[in-house]
Design a protein around this motif. Structure first.
Motif, short mmCIF file in Angstrom:
data_model
loop_
_atom_site.label_atom_id
_atom_site.label_comp_id
_atom_site.label_asym_id
_atom_site.label_seq_id
_atom_site.Cartn_x
_atom_site.Cartn_y
_atom_site.Cartn_z
N TRP A 287 -18.57 4.19 -15.07
CA TRP A 287 -18.32 4.05 -16.50
C TRP A 287 -19.14 5.06 -17.29
N TYR A 288 -20.41 5.23 -16.89
CA TYR A 288 -21.31 6.18 -17.55
C TYR A 288 -21.80 7.18 -16.50
N SER A 289 -20.99 8.18 -16.25
CA SER A 289 -21.26 9.11 -15.15
C SER A 289 -22.54 9.90 -15.33
N THR A 290 -23.00 10.05 -16.57
CA THR A 290 -24.24 10.79 -16.82
C THR A 290 -25.38 9.84 -17.21
N GLY A 291 -25.23 8.56 -16.91
CA GLY A 291 -26.23 7.59 -17.30
C GLY A 291 -27.53 7.74 -16.53
N ASN A 292 -28.63 7.36 -17.17
CA ASN A 292 -29.94 7.29 -16.53
C ASN A 292 -30.28 5.82 -16.30
N PHE A 293 -30.84 5.52 -15.14
CA PHE A 293 -31.11 4.13 -14.76
C PHE A 293 -32.61 3.92 -14.59
N TRP A 294 -33.11 2.78 -15.12
CA TRP A 294 -34.53 2.44 -15.00
C TRP A 294 -34.67 0.94 -14.78
N HIS A 295 -35.63 0.59 -13.95
CA HIS A 295 -35.97 -0.81 -13.75
C HIS A 295 -36.98 -1.24 -14.82
N VAL A 296 -36.97 -2.53 -15.18
CA VAL A 296 -37.85 -3.03 -16.24
C VAL A 296 -39.33 -2.75 -15.94
N TYR A 297 -39.75 -2.85 -14.68
CA TYR A 297 -41.15 -2.56 -14.36
C TYR A 297 -41.49 -1.11 -14.69
N SER A 298 -40.60 -0.21 -14.31
CA SER A 298 -40.84 1.21 -14.57
C SER A 298 -40.87 1.49 -16.07
N ILE A 299 -39.99 0.84 -16.81
CA ILE A 299 -39.93 1.06 -18.26
C ILE A 299 -41.26 0.70 -18.91
N ILE A 300 -41.80 -0.45 -18.56
CA ILE A 300 -43.06 -0.90 -19.16
C ILE A 300 -44.21 0.03 -18.76
N LEU A 301 -44.27 0.37 -17.49
CA LEU A 301 -45.36 1.23 -17.02
C LEU A 301 -45.28 2.63 -17.63
N ARG A 302 -44.08 3.16 -17.79
CA ARG A 302 -43.93 4.50 -18.36
C ARG A 302 -44.31 4.54 -19.83
N ASN A 303 -44.19 3.42 -20.51
CA ASN A 303 -44.51 3.38 -21.94
C ASN A 303 -46.00 3.24 -22.20
N GLY A 304 -46.77 2.99 -21.17
CA GLY A 304 -48.21 2.89 -21.36
C GLY A 304 -48.63 1.51 -21.84
N ILE A 305 -49.81 1.09 -21.42
CA ILE A 305 -50.35 -0.23 -21.77
C ILE A 305 -51.78 -0.04 -22.24
N GLU A 306 -52.05 -0.48 -23.45
CA GLU A 306 -53.41 -0.42 -23.97
C GLU A 306 -54.23 -1.51 -23.29
N GLN A 307 -55.09 -1.09 -22.40
CA GLN A 307 -55.74 -2.06 -21.53
C GLN A 307 -56.97 -2.70 -22.17
N SER A 308 -57.16 -3.96 -21.82
CA SER A 308 -58.27 -4.75 -22.32
C SER A 308 -59.33 -4.90 -21.22
N GLU A 309 -60.58 -5.00 -21.63
CA GLU A 309 -61.67 -5.13 -20.65
C GLU A 309 -61.51 -6.37 -19.79
N GLY A 310 -60.95 -7.43 -20.37
CA GLY A 310 -60.76 -8.66 -19.61
C GLY A 310 -59.47 -8.71 -18.82
N GLY A 311 -58.70 -7.60 -18.84
CA GLY A 311 -57.42 -7.56 -18.13
C GLY A 311 -56.26 -7.86 -19.06
N ASN A 312 -55.06 -7.57 -18.59
CA ASN A 312 -53.85 -7.75 -19.39
C ASN A 312 -52.81 -8.54 -18.62
N LEU A 313 -52.14 -9.44 -19.33
CA LEU A 313 -50.91 -10.06 -18.86
C LEU A 313 -49.80 -9.64 -19.81
N VAL A 314 -48.90 -8.81 -19.33
CA VAL A 314 -47.75 -8.38 -20.12
C VAL A 314 -46.59 -9.29 -19.75
N VAL A 315 -46.06 -10.03 -20.72
CA VAL A 315 -45.06 -11.06 -20.43
C VAL A 315 -43.84 -10.85 -21.31
#
Length: 249
Positions: free
Chosen positions: A113-141
């Motif tokens: 349907w979308y022959s030139t489409g780009n595919f990404w998994h949700v885990y990759s999307i979040i990691l590629r966008n960067g996470i502002e990390q906290s000293e006590g750790g992060n739970l991204v939900v």
């Protein structure tokens, strides 16, 4: 299975239209094909198409250990082998590869349907966008209608990421507390960042608020704006789509 689409006007950096559909897990693409056929706006010629997969059968592998052939065997050993294909993508920001199963019929339909489409998994999307990390750790939900994804990070290390099903708020609390215990993330210090289909009035939020001291909703940092039709909804409802759009570059 969840099917979500958004149409963006890139010239004005505006999200114009959004659709969201759900189907039973046993549906192997029939519903998706009906959605694509029924929505004329999805038949247009788009300058760019990006498809995000929200699927649980995934493994994250350090780049130096990644071998595509071995990855296929690992996925088949960890998960029941069905009519699935293996898709993998590099996440260079974390020196990882994400390999995951996609139902063969669904992936085939979307690539046709979308022959030139780009595919990404949700885990990759979040990691590629960067996470502002906290000293006590992060739970991204991130929440969908009956599932949620949790990603635990501390000291610039990815500890775990997984998609869980839930029927009530206690289910969410159980899994988050279990992750905290398993990886020694103090409830009083860990930063819990919420996104998706959750708000402050929900039973899930009220339950989490009793056990975690540092809770916030995700913010949107790119330049994409919502059209007026979305004004009644919190921005974090659509944060996963913003992040998906940012993977266009």
């Amino acid at each position: 299975m969840h099917c979500c689409f958004a149409i963006l006007d890139y010239a004005n950096q505006m999200m114009l239209q959004l659709g969201y559909y759900t189907a039973e897990e046993k549906d192997n693409g029939d519903m998706l094909e009906k959605v694509l056929e029924a929505n004329t706006e999805l038949k247009q010629s788009f300058r760019q198409t990006i498809i995000g997969y929200y699927l649980p059968e995934s493994i994250l592998i350090p780049s130096r250990f990644y071998r595509y052939e071995e990855t296929q065997a690992m996925l088949n050993a960890m998960y029941e082998k069905g009519q699935d294909i293996t898709v993998s993508e590099s996440v260079p920001e974390w020196q990882l590869y994400n390999a995951y199963h996609v139902p063969e019929k669904i992936h085939g339909l979307l690539t046709r349907w979308y022959s030139t489409g780009n595919f990404w998994h949700v885990y990759s999307i979040i990691l590629r966008n960067g996470i502002e990390q906290s000293e006590g750790g992060n739970l991204v939900v991130d929440f969908k209608t009956d599932t949620f994804m949790v990603m635990a990070i501390k000291n610039n290390s990815l500890l775990v990421t997984q998609i869980f099903s839930y029927a009530k708020s206690e289910d969410v609390l159980y899994w988050l507390l279990k992750v905290c215990k398993q990886f020694s993330l103090p409830q009083t210090e860990v930063k819990v960042v919420l996104s998706g289909l959750i708000d402050r009035q929900s039973a899930v939020f009220k339950e989490l608020y009793q056990y975690f001291l540092n809770i916030e909703f995700t913010t949107v940092e790119n330049d994409i704006q919502l059209s007026g039709d979305f004004d009644e909804y919190p921005v974090h409802f659509f944060s996963s789509l913003y992040k998906l759009a940012s993977c266009a570059s």
